[in-house]
Design a protein around this motif. Structure first.
Motif, PDB file in Angstrom:
ATOM      1  N   LEU A  11       0.840  -1.206   0.000  1.00 63.10           N
ATOM      2  CA  LEU A  11       0.000   0.000   0.000  1.00 63.10           C
ATOM      3  C   LEU A  11       0.874   1.255   0.000  1.00 63.10           C
ATOM      4  CD1 LEU A  11      -2.882  -0.912   2.476  1.00 63.10           C
ATOM      5  CD2 LEU A  11      -2.647  -1.394   0.040  1.00 63.10           C
ATOM      6  N   GLY A  12       1.963   1.196   0.713  1.00 58.94           N
ATOM      7  CA  GLY A  12       2.876   2.335   0.743  1.00 58.94           C
ATOM      8  C   GLY A  12       3.486   2.618  -0.622  1.00 58.94           C
ATOM      9  N   GLU A  13       3.868   1.556  -1.329  1.00 54.61           N
ATOM     10  CA  GLU A  13       4.453   1.716  -2.661  1.00 54.61           C
ATOM     11  C   GLU A  13       3.436   2.267  -3.648  1.00 54.61           C
ATOM     12  OE1 GLU A  13       7.877  -1.755  -2.829  1.00 54.61           O
ATOM     13  OE2 GLU A  13       5.777  -2.321  -3.131  1.00 54.61           O
ATOM     14  N   SER A  32       2.828   5.958  -2.836  1.00 56.97           N
ATOM     15  CA  SER A  32       3.961   6.775  -3.274  1.00 56.97           C
ATOM     16  C   SER A  32       3.990   6.886  -4.796  1.00 56.97           C
ATOM     17  CB  SER A  32       5.266   6.168  -2.765  1.00 56.97           C
ATOM     18  OG  SER A  32       6.380   6.888  -3.235  1.00 56.97           O
ATOM     19  N   TYR A  33       3.760   5.777  -5.486  1.00 54.24           N
ATOM     20  CA  TYR A  33       3.786   5.769  -6.948  1.00 54.24           C
ATOM     21  C   TYR A  33       2.754   6.723  -7.532  1.00 54.24           C
ATOM     22  CZ  TYR A  33       2.916   4.155 -11.710  1.00 54.24           C
ATOM     23  OH  TYR A  33       2.717   4.102 -13.071  1.00 54.24           O
ATOM     24  N   SER A  74       0.200  10.901   1.530  1.00 54.95           N
ATOM     25  CA  SER A  74       0.570   9.913   2.540  1.00 54.95           C
ATOM     26  C   SER A  74      -0.245   8.644   2.321  1.00 54.95           C
ATOM     27  CB  SER A  74       0.309  10.444   3.953  1.00 54.95           C
ATOM     28  OG  SER A  74      -1.080  10.597   4.168  1.00 54.95           O
ATOM     29  N   GLN A  75       0.209   7.551   2.919  1.00 64.14           N
ATOM     30  CA  GLN A  75      -0.533   6.296   2.792  1.00 64.14           C
ATOM     31  C   GLN A  75      -1.893   6.398   3.464  1.00 64.14           C
ATOM     32  OE1 GLN A  75       1.617   2.669   3.787  1.00 64.14           O
ATOM     33  NE2 GLN A  75      -0.291   1.664   4.425  1.00 64.14           N
ATOM     34  N   SER A  76      -1.954   7.075   4.595  1.00 60.64           N
ATOM     35  CA  SER A  76      -3.234   7.206   5.305  1.00 60.64           C
ATOM     36  C   SER A  76      -4.233   7.999   4.473  1.00 60.64           C
ATOM     37  CB  SER A  76      -3.022   7.871   6.670  1.00 60.64           C
ATOM     38  OG  SER A  76      -2.458   9.166   6.522  1.00 60.64           O
ATOM     39  N   ASN A  88      -7.816   6.658   3.075  1.00 62.75           N
ATOM     40  CA  ASN A  88      -9.058   7.363   3.393  1.00 62.75           C
ATOM     41  C   ASN A  88      -9.876   7.683   2.143  1.00 62.75           C
ATOM     42  OD1 ASN A  88      -8.576   7.320   6.147  1.00 62.75           O
ATOM     43  ND2 ASN A  88      -7.558   9.316   6.169  1.00 62.75           N
ATOM     44  N   VAL A  89      -9.213   8.228   1.101  1.00 63.48           N
ATOM     45  CA  VAL A  89      -9.963   8.592  -0.106  1.00 63.48           C
ATOM     46  C   VAL A  89     -10.437   7.339  -0.839  1.00 63.48           C
ATOM     47  CG1 VAL A  89      -8.859  10.836  -0.396  1.00 63.48           C
ATOM     48  CG2 VAL A  89      -7.832   8.817  -1.464  1.00 63.48           C
TER      49      VAL A  89
END
Length: 407
Positions: free
Chosen positions: A361-363, A366-367, A372-374, A378-379
């Motif tokens: 999820l972080g990648e 970022s991509y 931010s990941q959060s 959320n969206v």
């Protein structure tokens, strides 16, 4: 006229990425750029001055699916060889074939693989133009690549015309006439509209189609039909609003899968999956017909920069309009705000990555340039009602792939 040919070869390699070897005939000295883990003059000794190369410059296709160009610099009695160059990525089988053809020691396999993989891919049309440029630089002679290499030869037209006449007569006598045109028109229309339901009906209810003979064996025939169908489907999907680059990449992947297959039944099921896949992707990003060229350009810009923090002002600048003009026109034509469309496009891309990649999820966050990941989570949940990880788990479950992880 260039005097220092080794220097030219070195600069040519650094600017194009094409390997270059030069061989000075009187003293049999040679140079190669980059340095290669085998006899540097091997290509020159094999290709020149034998019967394989008959003109200056000339090119040659090797059994290992690579091509070479040859230039003889008469003023300095030097032969320059461009290559090897490939049109497609170097696979293990191609590497093995190359090593056998050019008698490369197994000890040099890894080093050779690194060198060949670093060579840019050159289709023949581009390679011969590059060869013509090098010839001009070395021999001060300008040539028309198409004419010189016989790429513009139309002599085949007469024989094709004769064969065509015979085929038409035979088809009429045997009533083996092509009857796919109307089906192709219906197929194209449904894909453009992203109408998956009626597309499934068309594929299920289509009459027996006579598609002509395009090969001398059944497997090659099915592969050729698959390739032509994929081409039609790809163009239809692009007209329907699918991103051009995504459409062509998807087309390449399906054709590669088809070419690897030796199973006619698999090719048949692959064809069905390919058609439905394109239609579903068009449906997911459906854009109304009658779109203006300006808005189409905007959508293409957004698609090509989806991994960047795209702002409305960036899109407006791209088409040379003001932000207020673009916002109003986008809303008028498509019925929603351009900022919402940008977010929607990012989230649709996120769904694809969650389904078809193993990126975290972080990648993914970022991509796609989320702050931010959060925020991404959320969206995503606000749009689809579930978290990204829940969506991934559900997608993997539907594909019957076990998954582990937590929210």
């Amino acid at each position: 006229m260039i005097k220092d040919i080794p220097a030219f070869c070195r600069l040519f390699y650094l600017s194009t990425g094409i390997p270059v070897s030069c061989y000075h005939i009187p003293d049999e000295s040679s140079s190669s750029f980059p340095e290669i883990p085998y006899d540097q003059s091997i290509f020159i000794k094999y290709l020149f001055p034998g019967t394989r190369l008959k003109k200056n410059p000339d090119y040659y296709f090797a059994q290992s699916l690579c091509h070479f160009g040859s230039i003889y610099v008469s003023s300095q009695k030097t032969v320059v060889i461009l290559g090897p160059v490939f049109s497609t990525p170097v696979s293990d089988s191609v590497l093995h074939s190359f090593m056998l053809e050019w008698a490369v020691s197994p000890d040099a396999r890894d080093e050779l693989a690194a060198i060949l993989s670093a060579i840019p891919l050159y289709p023949v049309s581009r390679f011969v133009q590059t060869l013509a440029l090098a010839h001009f630089a070395l021999n001060d002679e300008e040539i028309n690549a198409g004419t010189h290499f016989g790429l513009e030869d139309t002599g085949i037209i007469a024989s094709i015309s004769n064969a065509h006449s015979d085929h038409v007569i035979n088809a009429r006598e045997t009533q083996q006439l092509h009857n796919t045109y109307r089906f192709e028109q219906q197929l194209s229309s449904l894909i453009q509209n992203g109408d998956v339901l009626n597309l499934r009906k068309l594929l299920a209810e289509s009459a027996i189609l006579h598609q002509g003979v395009m090969a001398d064996n059944t497997l090659r025939q099915e592969k050729n039909i698959f390739i032509t169908t994929t081409t039609l489907v790809t163009r239809s999907a692009v007209i329907g609003g699918m991103d051009v680059e995504q459409a062509y990449n998807l087309s390449d992947l399906y054709i590669q899968e088809c070419e690897r297959s030796q199973d006619i039944a698999h090719i048949s099921s692959l064809s069905y999956a390919m058609i439905i896949d394109f239609a579903e992707r068009v449906s997911q990003t459906k854009i109304p017909q009658g779109m203006s060229p300006e808005i189409f350009q905007c959508i293409q810009f957004i698609a090509h920069h989806i991994n960047e923090p795209v702002r409305v002002s960036d899109v407006a600048e791209y088409i040379g309009r003001s932000r207020s003009y673009l916002t109003a026109k986008f809303k008028k034509e498509l019925g929603f705000d351009i900022s919402h469309f940008i977010m929607r496009y990012k989230l649709e891309e996120a769904k694809s990555l969650l389904t078809y990649s193993d990126k975290s999820l972080g990648e993914i966050s970022s991509y796609l340039s989320f702050s931010s990941q959060s925020y991404f989570q959320n969206v995503f949940k606000k749009k689809y009602g579930i978290t990204p990880l829940q969506y991934r788990n559900r997608s993997l479950l539907e594909r019957r792939v076990p998954v582990s992880g937590s929210d």
